[in-house]
Design an enzyme around this catalytic site. Structure first.
Site, PDB file in Angstrom:
ATOM      1  N   ASP A 119       0.855  -1.180   0.000  1.00 40.20           N
ATOM      2  CA  ASP A 119       0.000   0.000   0.000  1.00 40.20           C
ATOM      3  C   ASP A 119       0.892   1.231   0.000  1.00 40.20           C
ATOM      4  O   ASP A 119       2.124   1.118  -0.055  1.00 40.20           O
ATOM      5  CB  ASP A 119      -0.959  -0.017   1.201  1.00 40.20           C
ATOM      6  N   HIS A 167      -2.871   3.186  -4.478  1.00 42.24           N
ATOM      7  CA  HIS A 167      -2.314   2.656  -3.226  1.00 42.24           C
ATOM      8  C   HIS A 167      -0.915   2.085  -3.447  1.00 42.24           C
ATOM      9  O   HIS A 167      -0.573   1.034  -2.909  1.00 42.24           O
ATOM     10  CB  HIS A 167      -3.242   1.582  -2.642  1.00 42.24           C
ATOM     11  N   GLU A 191      -9.771   2.810  -5.261  1.00 44.25           N
ATOM     12  CA  GLU A 191      -9.401   4.178  -4.902  1.00 44.25           C
ATOM     13  C   GLU A 191      -8.178   4.693  -5.668  1.00 44.25           C
ATOM     14  O   GLU A 191      -7.167   5.057  -5.073  1.00 44.25           O
ATOM     15  CB  GLU A 191      -9.151   4.263  -3.393  1.00 44.25           C
TER      16      GLU A 191
HETATM   17  C1  ACM Z   1     -10.845  -0.438   0.363  1.00 49.97           C
HETATM   18  O1  ACM Z   1     -11.316  -0.395   1.492  1.00 49.97           O
HETATM   19  N1  ACM Z   1     -10.211   0.595  -0.149  1.00 49.97           N
HETATM   20  C2  ACM Z   1     -10.966  -1.640  -0.462  1.00 49.97           C
END
Ligand code: ACM
Ligand code: ZN
Length: 735
Positions: free
Chosen positions: A177, A248, A312
């Site tokens: 991440d 991420h 995201e």
């Molecule tokens: C997430 O909670 N961004 C998958």
């Protein structure tokens, strides 16, 4: 010696069919485990557990003991049944676990272990019974984010054990991440040399801007990964690794800046939330990098699924990147969502060619789903529904209620991710949406509980967030709906807590905590208190901190200041919960909202704005704020009679990294008759995060209108650029 035996309903997840009979089997030092060569793995697990938790050194033998008594037999049956199905037969002279498949034997053992009393010093008597059991879903998962906080191999193994005890069969390991890259990739050593180290970490809630100044680092070597994968396989758990792309991914960019659109410099992120720097989708070397990472990954993980994230991913860098724009043009892609879809499909194609299937978060639906991808539905279940209708496999893991990193108590005093997933709510989750046609239901493979670790930096907190909710997730995943029953589950909790202690896990007793809510009460406000304890509730008013009142019904709030309440359980120290009420002329009055807020931050609708509670924690609890995405807020308050007013205040909140922006305009107006309104003088803004808009002007009025205009589409260069801004409001005050 006292003798304990526990009824079958102590098994969690609850089994399909149980029939009780007379008598008991007693496990002692002489009990043998009898099995065949092919079930040695399961036999060893049983032996290991009994030794670890009961200090019982049972022998495993391949032949039946002479005399034919006092043994636990594990044997493969001929009757073919679904994966994981088993029969457990407890008789006075022996116990038999049978299944047509390896995991069934393992789950039979798990059920047996839960029937053994937790008290080590007593005779280990198990009441005779027959159990026939099988899982409802073939995908029963739990997730762990080791990127935000690293958990070492020893702890990951403990976590896997805890999953095994609950008959989970998938472990989703979130390995990368923005805040850390945690897996050794031999071709790219900087991923761990640089990407696994973050210089410091945010302290407290997101937006605090306070940092601990301490390096946080850690990664798994490939040998360690293999060790964990084998450990899980020995417990019939498949490990699904996640490499989160294209968003991420800041830890990867910090290690190899050529992977980003701007080429950096980047640093491993020290705080939470979504940030704009993502893999450049136009540059072919990005894909080469990902393919090389995947080449190593697939040698380590036998799982048929590889999770590629996809969640995201802000598009602002791609919009500004000539290489990304060129790529879009050359492929005739209509927008950046299509570019993301191209990105995911390209990676999918590569992994499919290596015999692997991809799973992605539900954002991978945007811009077109990759042909063979499974979808993990996290933003509610609608992504899952859409994917199932497109005949794609689906795993349900909606934030509400399966994110176990959200608070389980309304009185939570440690820092957690905003939101509230009570034990009841988690337990009640149904993975098959009613909206799906029966022919599409089969695409829902199962469900998964999530554990994101932004605010969970140690095992004790992790377990506190997990237990007992993990047991509720296990029932949602395994137990046939006809056998799900919260009353029964809730009655099991005290016994479950004892088993958690045996397992040496921390757990939350929040279910029994005092619960408090503020409710409208005859155009005023009242405090409602509830407990599942039998004891009485007491409370204190702000004017006299030593006078205790006994709570009977919701209490009318007639004073501003700090109120306190507790369960007066004589066996425990009083655990006070406190609420700071700030009364004003708006408190509890009739309020009408022109637009309802977004479901995620819906609070108690308009009442949240006049409940006397001002949010001072910055915690984004839906019960404390109203959140409007892209839309304006307009409310009208009826004070019921003409009264003198001197000022009006609106409390808002801003947090641009979470796409929460201040209103572009706040306007107050008043009216005597609800038709002709006159605007109050210009508002003044104060505060930085918590914004207070205030207008001062003496007048007589009955109706007050408050308008707050949404900031609209977020401008270029700002977090969330191109998307709709959130508008957050939490309180209106009239003096
Ligand atoms: C997430 O909670 N961004 C998958
Ligand atoms: Zn780019």
């Amino acid at each position: 010696m006292s003798v304990l035996s526990i009824p079958a309903q102590q098994i969690v997840p609850f089994p399909l069919i149980t029939s009780e009979s007379k008598g008991n089997f007693v496990i002692d030092n002489n009990t043998k485990i009898v099995t065949s060569e092919n079930l040695k793995k399961q036999a060893n697990f049983l032996k290991g557990y009994l030794f670890k938790f009961y200090n019982l050194p049972l022998n495993i033998q391949i032949k039946k003991p002479i005399g034919n008594t006092n043994y636990i037999s594990l044997q493969t049956s001929e009757n073919v049944s679904v994966n994981g199905a088993y029969a457990l037969d407890i008789m006075t002279e022996k116990i038999e676990i049978t299944s047509s498949n390896d995991e069934g034997i393992f789950y039979g053992i798990q059920s047996l272990l839960q029937l053994i009393p937790v008290h080590k010093n007593n005779s280990l008597q198990i009441a005779c019974k027959k159990i026939q059991d099988e899982p409802r879903f073939q995908y029963r998962g739990m997730h762990l984010d080791v990127a935000r906080h690293f958990y070492d191999v020893a702890y990951v193994k403990k976590y896997i054990d805890l999953l095994a005890y609950h008959k989970f069969n998938k472990f989703h390991w979130h390995l990368t991440d923005d805040q850390g890259w945690r897996i050794e990739i031999k071709k790219y050593p900087l991923l761990t040399q640089i990407g696994s180290c973050r210089a410091q970490t945010l302290v407290g809630r997101f937006g605090s801007d306070v940092y601990d100044g301490k390096m946080h680092k850690g990664y798994y070597t490939q040998d360690q990964i293999r060790e964990v994968v084998q450990y899980a396989a020995d417990r019939f758990i498949s490990v699904i690794p996640e490499i989160d792309i294209p968003g991420h991914s800041l830890a990867a960019l910090a290690s190899y800046p050529f992977l980003g659109c701007t080429k950096g410099p980047y640093k491993v992120r020290e705080t939470w939330a979504v940030q704009p720097d993502v893999f450049c989708a136009g540059n072919d070397s990005t894909y080469t990098f990902i393919e090389n990472v995947m080449n190593e990954l697939i040698t380590l993980f036998p799982s048929e699924y590889i999770h590629i994230g996809g969640d995201e991913c802000p598009k602002e860098r791609w919009k500004a990147c000539p290489v990304c724009q060129n790529k879009m043009q050359s492929l005739s892609l209509k927008d950046e969502h299509a570019l993301q879809s191209f990105f995911v499909q390209r990676v999918e194609k590569y992994l499919n060619s290596k015999g692997k299937k991809i799973i992605g978060w539900d954002e991978i639906l945007e811009g077109g789903l990759a042909p063979n991808a499974a979808v993990m539905s996290w933003r509610g279940t609608k992504g899952g529904i859409a994917a199932a209708r497109q005949k794609h496999e689906v795993i349900m893991t909606p934030e509400d209620p399966l994110y176990l990193n959200l608070s389980q108590s309304k009185n939570e005093d440690s820092v957690t991710q905003g939101g509230y997933n009570s034990l009841e709510k988690v337990y009640a989750f149904e993975a098959i949406p009613k909206e799906l046609d029966s022919s599409d239901k089969k695409f829902v493979l199962g469900l998964q509980g999530e554990m994101w670790t932004e605010y969970i930096s140690n095992p004790s907190k992790l377990e506190y967030m997990l237990f007992p909710r993990i047991s509720a997730v296990a029932e949602a995943a395994w137990t046939n709906p006809v056998n799900k029953n919260f009353e029964r589950f809730k009655n099991q909790l005290p016994e479950l807590f004892k088993r958690y202690k045996l397992w040496q896990v921390n757990y939350s007793t929040a279910y029994f905590d005092l619960q408090s809510s503020v409710i409208p009460f005859d155009n005023q406000i009242a405090w409602k208190l509830e407990t599942k304890h039998k004891s009485k509730i007491i409370y204190l008013k702000p004017d006299n901190p030593s006078k205790f009142y006994e709570y009977k019904n919701p209490v009318l709030i007639d004073l501003s200041g700090e109120w306190a309440a507790a369960v007066s359980d004589s066996s425990e120290k009083l655990k006070w919960i406190r609420k700071n009420f700030q009364l004003n002329k708006a408190s509890g009055k009739k309020i009408i909202l022109k637009n309802e807020p977004n479901q995620k931050y819906a609070g108690e609708s308009g009442f949240t704005l006049i409940d006397g509670i001002q949010n001072t924690t910055g915690m984004l609890h839906g019960s404390q704020f109203l959140g409007f995405i892209g839309t304006d807020m307009e409310v009208t308050i009826d004070l019921e009679e003409l009264i003198a007013i001197d000022s009006i205040k609106l409390h808002c909140f801003q947090q641009p990294p979470s796409w929460i922006y201040p209103p572009s305009l706040v306007e107050f107006s008043t009216s005597a008759d609800s038709t002709s309104f006159s605007i109050m003088p210009q508002t003044h803004k104060s505060g930085t995060k918590h914004l207070v808009y205030k207008s001062v002007n003496h007048r007589i009025a009955r109706y007050i209108k408050i308008k707050a205009s949404n900031n609209g589409i977020i401008s270029n260069g700002l977090p969330g650029a191109g998307g709709k801004a959130w508008l957050f409001a939490d309180e209106i005050e009239i003096f």
